[in-house]
Design an enzyme around this catalytic site. Structure first.
Site, short mmCIF file in Angstrom:
data_model
loop_
_atom_site.label_atom_id
_atom_site.label_comp_id
_atom_site.label_asym_id
_atom_site.label_seq_id
_atom_site.Cartn_x
_atom_site.Cartn_y
_atom_site.Cartn_z
N LYS A 13 0.83 -1.21 0.00
CA LYS A 13 0.00 0.00 0.00
C LYS A 13 0.87 1.26 0.00
CE LYS A 13 -2.15 -1.13 3.84
NZ LYS A 13 -1.47 -2.41 4.16
N ARG A 88 -9.91 1.18 8.12
CA ARG A 88 -9.39 -0.16 8.37
C ARG A 88 -10.42 -1.02 9.12
NH1 ARG A 88 -3.28 -1.41 9.15
NH2 ARG A 88 -3.08 0.62 8.27
N ARG A 123 11.70 -5.30 4.89
CA ARG A 123 11.36 -3.89 4.65
C ARG A 123 12.30 -2.96 5.40
NH1 ARG A 123 5.45 -1.78 5.55
NH2 ARG A 123 5.66 -2.80 7.59
N ARG A 156 11.01 -1.34 11.02
CA ARG A 156 9.93 -0.93 11.91
C ARG A 156 9.84 -1.88 13.09
NH1 ARG A 156 4.74 0.34 8.20
NH2 ARG A 156 3.75 -0.95 9.80
N ARG A 167 -0.77 -8.94 13.29
CA ARG A 167 -1.33 -7.93 12.37
C ARG A 167 -2.13 -8.62 11.26
NH1 ARG A 167 4.01 -5.21 10.77
NH2 ARG A 167 2.78 -4.05 9.25
P1 AP5 Z 1 4.72 -1.64 1.88
O1 AP5 Z 1 4.46 -0.78 0.68
O2 AP5 Z 1 5.43 -1.03 3.05
O3 AP5 Z 1 3.38 -2.37 2.34
P2 AP5 Z 1 2.14 -1.82 3.14
O4 AP5 Z 1 0.94 -2.50 2.57
O5 AP5 Z 1 2.14 -0.32 3.17
O6 AP5 Z 1 2.46 -2.44 4.57
P3 AP5 Z 1 2.33 -1.86 6.03
O7 AP5 Z 1 3.02 -2.86 6.93
O8 AP5 Z 1 2.77 -0.45 6.12
O9 AP5 Z 1 0.81 -1.96 6.27
P4 AP5 Z 1 0.15 -1.98 7.60
O10 AP5 Z 1 -1.24 -1.78 7.13
O11 AP5 Z 1 0.38 -3.15 8.46
O12 AP5 Z 1 0.88 -0.81 8.41
P5 AP5 Z 1 0.50 0.72 8.67
O13 AP5 Z 1 1.76 1.48 8.73
O14 AP5 Z 1 -0.58 1.16 7.79
O15 AP5 Z 1 5.52 -2.94 1.35
C1 AP5 Z 1 6.01 -3.91 2.27
C2 AP5 Z 1 7.40 -4.38 1.82
O16 AP5 Z 1 7.28 -5.13 0.61
C3 AP5 Z 1 8.37 -3.22 1.51
O17 AP5 Z 1 9.65 -3.62 1.90
C4 AP5 Z 1 8.26 -3.06 -0.03
O18 AP5 Z 1 9.45 -2.54 -0.59
C5 AP5 Z 1 8.01 -4.49 -0.47
N1 AP5 Z 1 7.15 -4.60 -1.65
C6 AP5 Z 1 6.08 -3.82 -1.97
N2 AP5 Z 1 5.51 -4.25 -3.12
C7 AP5 Z 1 6.21 -5.35 -3.49
C8 AP5 Z 1 6.10 -6.26 -4.61
N3 AP5 Z 1 5.14 -6.12 -5.53
N4 AP5 Z 1 7.00 -7.27 -4.67
C9 AP5 Z 1 7.97 -7.43 -3.74
N5 AP5 Z 1 8.14 -6.60 -2.68
C10 AP5 Z 1 7.25 -5.57 -2.56
O19 AP5 Z 1 -0.11 0.61 10.15
C11 AP5 Z 1 0.69 0.23 11.25
C12 AP5 Z 1 -0.16 0.17 12.50
O20 AP5 Z 1 -0.77 1.47 12.74
C13 AP5 Z 1 -1.35 -0.80 12.44
O21 AP5 Z 1 -0.96 -2.11 12.78
C14 AP5 Z 1 -2.29 -0.16 13.47
O22 AP5 Z 1 -1.90 -0.46 14.79
C15 AP5 Z 1 -2.09 1.32 13.26
N6 AP5 Z 1 -3.04 1.89 12.28
C16 AP5 Z 1 -2.76 2.42 11.05
N7 AP5 Z 1 -3.89 2.83 10.44
C17 AP5 Z 1 -4.91 2.53 11.29
C18 AP5 Z 1 -6.32 2.68 11.21
N8 AP5 Z 1 -6.93 3.21 10.13
N9 AP5 Z 1 -7.06 2.26 12.27
C19 AP5 Z 1 -6.49 1.75 13.37
N10 AP5 Z 1 -5.16 1.56 13.50
C20 AP5 Z 1 -4.39 1.94 12.47
#
Ligand code: AP5
Length: 210
Positions: A13, A88, A123, A156, A167
């Site tokens: 994402k 989410r 990552r 992270r 997660r």
């Molecule tokens: P990346 O692009 O970082 O993936 P992502 O989907 O953004 O993953 P996140 O871990 O950031 O999602 P998340 O939803 O768990 O975390 P968030 O920060 O939103 O890609 C991942 C890796 O793969 C990278 O190394 C990239 O280079 C690689 N990659 C990408 N595409 C690829 C491909 N096609 N092939 C190979 N490699 C690839 O949230 C963190 C925490 O915050 C949550 O757990 C929660 O506690 C809180 N939070 C955030 N938003 C909310 C909400 N709306 N409500 C409640 N809590 C929330």
């Protein structure tokens, strides 16, 4: 255009939000990044959220909604935005609708669970600007240094195998129901996120323009 990027942790994402942001000239807004910045800054919201993030749980809806509302009042969102990681839960999506926060398309990046653990373990993230890399699949030009702003890269805290598993479980239970929610509204576009980064980008941009 107003996009939501949906998908499990590690689906790409953040990676694809950056590409859409460049393509459309609109900001990518990651609730995860905003929350991590609040934790770094030691704000009240950050202190509250830290405990949830460490356990791989979602931060309470009202806290996240308040953060998003504040961010969407900033002038750079006037011509559109990309919401990465929000909504989410169905409750967040319903609240968004009540508040009049618009969404044109929801792009759901589909990736199997087994692939996600490997992605998240490799990552690297820039804490300063939020840019995301992977040591194998999407490395920075200079090892350990952000291409965008030159700051050091780090892992992270929630990318440990134990927290990743939690997660994923939270995603399947609390976030996946959003697929049906947005399908019913005719806004859901699902793309295969298991292709190479650049091929997934092509699919995401095609879905955005469809
Ligand atoms: P990346 O692009 O970082 O993936 P992502 O989907 O953004 O993953 P996140 O871990 O950031 O999602 P998340 O939803 O768990 O975390 P968030 O920060 O939103 O890609 C991942 C890796 O793969 C990278 O190394 C990239 O280079 C690689 N990659 C990408 N595409 C690829 C491909 N096609 N092939 C190979 N490699 C690839 O949230 C963190 C925490 O915050 C949550 O757990 C929660 O506690 C809180 N939070 C955030 N938003 C909310 C909400 N709306 N409500 C409640 N809590 C929330």
């Amino acid at each position: 255009m107003k996009f939501v990027l949906l998908g499990p942790p590690g689906a790409g994402k953040g990676t694809q939000a950056a590409n859409l942001s460049k393509r459309y000239g609109i900001p990518a807004i990651s609730t995860g990044h905003i929350i991590r910045q609040a934790i770094e800054a030691g704000t009240e919201v950050g202190r509250l959220a830290a405990d949830y993030i460490e356990r791989g749980q979602l931060v309470p809806d009202e806290t996240v909604i308040a953060l998003v509302r504040g961010r969407l009042r900033e002038p750079d969102t006037q011509h559109g935005y990309i919401l990465d990681g929000f909504p989410r839960t169905v409750a967040q999506a319903e609240q968004m609708e009540k508040l009049g926060i618009q969404v044109d398309k929801v792009i759901d990046i589909a990736v199997e669970d087994e692939v996600l653990v490997e992605r998240l373990s490799g990552r690297r993230e820039c804490k300063a600007c939020g840019a995301t890399y992977h040591v194998v699949y999407n490395p920075p030009v200079r090892e350990g240094v952000c291409d965008v702003c030159g700051e050091p890269l780090s892992m992270r805290d929630d990318d440990t195998p134990d927290v990743i598993r939690k997660r994923l479980a939270v995603y399947h239970k609390q976030t996946q129901p959003l697929q049906a929610f947005y399908r019913q509204r005719g806004k859901l576009y699902t793309v295969n996120g298991q292709e190479k980064v650049e091929d997934t980008t092509t699919l995401v941009l095609a879905a955005a323009e469809e």
